[in-house]
Design an enzyme around this catalytic site. Structure first.
Site, mmCIF file in Angstrom:
data_model
loop_
_atom_site.group_PDB
_atom_site.id
_atom_site.type_symbol
_atom_site.label_atom_id
_atom_site.label_comp_id
_atom_site.label_asym_id
_atom_site.label_seq_id
_atom_site.Cartn_x
_atom_site.Cartn_y
_atom_site.Cartn_z
ATOM 1 N N ALA A 11 -71.085 -30.522 -28.750
ATOM 2 C CA ALA A 11 -69.826 -30.478 -27.783
ATOM 3 C C ALA A 11 -68.693 -30.823 -28.970
ATOM 4 O O ALA A 11 -67.873 -31.582 -28.613
ATOM 5 C CB ALA A 11 -69.766 -31.833 -27.096
ATOM 6 N N VAL A 14 -65.991 -26.469 -32.004
ATOM 7 C CA VAL A 14 -66.246 -25.103 -31.355
ATOM 8 C C VAL A 14 -66.835 -24.940 -30.044
ATOM 9 O O VAL A 14 -66.414 -24.375 -29.068
ATOM 10 C CB VAL A 14 -67.241 -24.232 -32.224
ATOM 11 N N GLY A 15 -67.928 -26.069 -29.914
ATOM 12 C CA GLY A 15 -68.438 -26.089 -28.274
ATOM 13 C C GLY A 15 -67.346 -26.617 -27.275
ATOM 14 O O GLY A 15 -67.359 -25.656 -26.281
ATOM 15 N N ASP A 34 -74.602 -33.050 -26.342
ATOM 16 C CA ASP A 34 -74.681 -33.535 -27.790
ATOM 17 C C ASP A 34 -75.198 -34.622 -28.044
ATOM 18 O O ASP A 34 -75.934 -35.407 -27.076
ATOM 19 C CB ASP A 34 -73.029 -33.988 -28.148
ATOM 20 N N ASN A 96 -79.116 -27.722 -41.168
ATOM 21 C CA ASN A 96 -78.726 -27.180 -39.651
ATOM 22 C C ASN A 96 -80.031 -26.359 -39.478
ATOM 23 O O ASN A 96 -80.292 -26.235 -37.945
ATOM 24 C CB ASN A 96 -77.750 -26.248 -39.818
ATOM 25 N N ASN A 121 -73.717 -22.318 -38.471
ATOM 26 C CA ASN A 121 -73.879 -21.876 -39.671
ATOM 27 C C ASN A 121 -74.831 -22.290 -40.575
ATOM 28 O O ASN A 121 -75.251 -23.363 -40.227
ATOM 29 C CB ASN A 121 -72.558 -21.954 -40.477
ATOM 30 N N ARG A 152 -60.447 -11.501 -36.688
ATOM 31 C CA ARG A 152 -59.472 -11.887 -37.686
ATOM 32 C C ARG A 152 -58.976 -10.982 -38.315
ATOM 33 O O ARG A 152 -57.663 -10.641 -38.637
ATOM 34 C CB ARG A 152 -60.205 -12.707 -38.657
ATOM 35 N N HIS A 176 -72.474 -13.030 -41.811
ATOM 36 C CA HIS A 176 -71.193 -14.096 -41.793
ATOM 37 C C HIS A 176 -71.085 -14.783 -42.890
ATOM 38 O O HIS A 176 -71.231 -15.716 -43.021
ATOM 39 C CB HIS A 176 -71.408 -14.945 -40.394
HETATM 40 O O1 TXD Z 1 -68.669 -17.371 -36.700
HETATM 41 C C1 TXD Z 1 -69.453 -18.558 -36.553
HETATM 42 N N1 TXD Z 1 -70.581 -18.138 -36.332
HETATM 43 C C2 TXD Z 1 -68.893 -19.865 -36.864
HETATM 44 C C3 TXD Z 1 -69.984 -20.943 -37.071
HETATM 45 C C4 TXD Z 1 -67.542 -20.087 -36.717
HETATM 46 C C5 TXD Z 1 -67.184 -21.333 -36.816
HETATM 47 C C6 TXD Z 1 -68.066 -22.570 -36.934
HETATM 48 N N2 TXD Z 1 -69.278 -22.524 -37.168
HETATM 49 C C7 TXD Z 1 -70.509 -23.312 -37.430
HETATM 50 O O2 TXD Z 1 -70.621 -23.772 -35.970
HETATM 51 C C8 TXD Z 1 -69.965 -24.337 -38.037
HETATM 52 O O3 TXD Z 1 -70.144 -24.064 -39.408
HETATM 53 C C9 TXD Z 1 -71.035 -25.370 -37.575
HETATM 54 O O4 TXD Z 1 -72.154 -25.190 -38.292
HETATM 55 C C10 TXD Z 1 -71.048 -25.057 -36.159
HETATM 56 C C11 TXD Z 1 -70.171 -26.220 -35.313
HETATM 57 O O5 TXD Z 1 -68.769 -26.174 -35.806
HETATM 58 P P1 TXD Z 1 -67.630 -27.124 -35.184
HETATM 59 O O6 TXD Z 1 -66.392 -27.050 -35.858
HETATM 60 O O7 TXD Z 1 -67.764 -27.310 -33.777
HETATM 61 O O8 TXD Z 1 -68.315 -28.606 -35.797
HETATM 62 P P2 TXD Z 1 -68.279 -30.227 -35.216
HETATM 63 O O9 TXD Z 1 -66.967 -30.204 -34.500
HETATM 64 O O10 TXD Z 1 -68.778 -31.003 -36.272
HETATM 65 O O11 TXD Z 1 -69.439 -30.003 -33.891
HETATM 66 C C12 TXD Z 1 -70.794 -30.091 -34.048
HETATM 67 C C13 TXD Z 1 -71.506 -31.131 -33.238
HETATM 68 C C14 TXD Z 1 -71.017 -32.301 -33.291
HETATM 69 O O12 TXD Z 1 -70.365 -32.675 -32.283
HETATM 70 C C15 TXD Z 1 -72.253 -33.126 -33.518
HETATM 71 O O13 TXD Z 1 -72.518 -34.487 -33.024
HETATM 72 C C16 TXD Z 1 -73.248 -32.065 -32.923
HETATM 73 O O14 TXD Z 1 -72.596 -30.775 -33.212
HETATM 74 N N3 TXD Z 1 -74.528 -32.175 -33.384
HETATM 75 C C17 TXD Z 1 -75.613 -32.181 -32.340
HETATM 76 N N4 TXD Z 1 -75.519 -31.891 -31.191
HETATM 77 C C18 TXD Z 1 -76.921 -31.838 -30.319
HETATM 78 N N5 TXD Z 1 -78.081 -32.194 -31.170
HETATM 79 C C19 TXD Z 1 -78.052 -32.268 -32.372
HETATM 80 N N6 TXD Z 1 -79.256 -32.390 -33.119
HETATM 81 C C20 TXD Z 1 -77.037 -32.303 -32.973
HETATM 82 N N7 TXD Z 1 -76.676 -32.459 -34.279
HETATM 83 C C21 TXD Z 1 -75.325 -32.438 -34.460
#
Ligand code: TXD
Length: 309
Positions: A11, A14-15, A34, A96, A121, A152, A176
């Site tokens: 959450a 992105v989520g 989350d 990841n 990612n 983009r 990507h």
């Molecule tokens: O084009 C694409 N595919 C992408 C990918 C475009 C943008 C972002 N991209 C990737 O998505 C980025 O490199 C990250 O690997 C993810 C998520 O990016 P975001 O910007 O949303 O990262 P955040 O804000 O850090 O959110 C990640 C959340 C954070 O709230 C953590 O607490 C949670 O993931 N998290 C988890 N949730 C549940 N279970 C577990 N184990 C867990 N670990 C972390």
């Protein structure tokens, strides 16, 4: 008709924004998950409180308990670490893949019939991990990247030409990563080939900017990575699946035989509908495009080989 149920794991930026876009589109009821306590519930409540203003009726909840995700039609996985400045997508692989594995085990337990959409990612590797761990048929596992990379490129072309974004169509295939393959021969403005509207130099410039677009935003933001366009792209793909729109969108899909590949997830044009990846469309690539695509596939395979699942 019963509403669809959508789970978004992670959450974060992105989520949570994907939940907002999906709410605005009334795609279904949404569960944000989350590991951080309270946070997904807080964001869900905040979005719910916006819904009277925008007039959408999705039920939006947040939780730390996978039981609440039971019976989801679609599960989007954004859980993981985001790239920090100077950090490559590959640096993220170890951390990841562990997260994605744990998440997939939990979601599949409660939603064995769901479609999985991976966002974390390095994308092409994480979608492979999700598929492998899930045991799901490959057409129900898809990765989001080409939808974003193409958006983009479309934005940059519209900025360059001063034309509506709506009229710009573009296709970016491959992984990507820096090796992604923007296809100028499949890029048009209202059906007009881009080469009739832009100089070769300008085309190369927007394609280069597209390849570096993630990094451009990371270096401007200083902390975290892009999320508005990525989350919009997630919602676009979710809409195509949940409403069975059958849109043709470049997605990371399992190519086994297609494009002459032997079992790798990579960005290719896909028909996305209620059946998930209903078709992988094999477009004709010239020698140069094929070499770039092969190079991208090679990079993905190199990363996948590093995995120990
Ligand atoms: O084009 C694409 N595919 C992408 C990918 C475009 C943008 C972002 N991209 C990737 O998505 C980025 O490199 C990250 O690997 C993810 C998520 O990016 P975001 O910007 O949303 O990262 P955040 O804000 O850090 O959110 C990640 C959340 C954070 O709230 C953590 O607490 C949670 O993931 N998290 C988890 N949730 C549940 N279970 C577990 N184990 C867990 N670990 C972390």
């Amino acid at each position: 008709m019963a509403r669809k149920k959508i789970t978004i794991v992670g959450a974060g930026h992105v989520g949570a924004h994907a939940a907002l876009w999906m709410g605005l589109k009334e795609l279904g009821d949404i569960v944000l998950v989350d590991i951080v306590e309270g946070m997904p519930a807080g964001k869900a409540l905040d979005i719910k409180e916006a819904s009277p203003i925008e007039g959408f009726d999705s039920i939006i909840t947040g939780t730390n308990d996978y039981k609440d995700t039971e019976g989801s039609d679609l599960v989007v996985i954004t859980a993981g670490l985001a790239r920090k400045p100077g950090m490559s997508r590959s640096d993220l692989i170890d951390k990841n893949s562990g997260i994605v594995k744990a998440v997939v085990e939990n979601v599949v337990k409660y939603s064995p019939d769901a479609h999985l959409m991976v966002v974390t990612n390095p994308l092409d590797v994480m979608v492979y991990v999700a598929w492998k761990v899930s045991g799901l048929p490959p057409h129900r596992v898809v990765g989001m990247a080409g939808a974003l990379d193409s958006a983009r490129l479309r934005a940059f072309i519209s900025m360059e030409l001063g034309v509506s974004v709506e009229d710009v169509q573009a296709m970016v295939i491959g992984g990507h990563a820096d090796e992604m393959v923007p296809l100028k021969r499949y890029t048009t403005v209202s059906g007009i080939p881009i080469e009739q509207l832009m100089s070769e130099e300008a085309i190369q410039r927007v394609m280069d900017r597209t390849r570096n677009a993630g990094g451009e935003i990371v270096s401007l933001l200083k902390t975290g990575s892009a999320y508005y366009a990525p989350s919009a792209a997630v919602a676009e793909m979710a809409e195509s699946i949940l409403k069975d729109k059958k849109r043709i969108i470049p997605c990371a899909a399992y190519c086994d035989g297609k494009y002459g590949l032997d079992g790798v997830f990579v960005g290719v044009p896909v028909r996305l509908g209620a059946g998930g990846v209903e078709e992988i469309i094999e477009i004709e690539l010239n020698e140069e495009e094929r070499a770039l695509f092969d190079n991208s596939v090679k990079a993905i395979k190199g990363l996948v080989a590093e995995l120990n699942l």
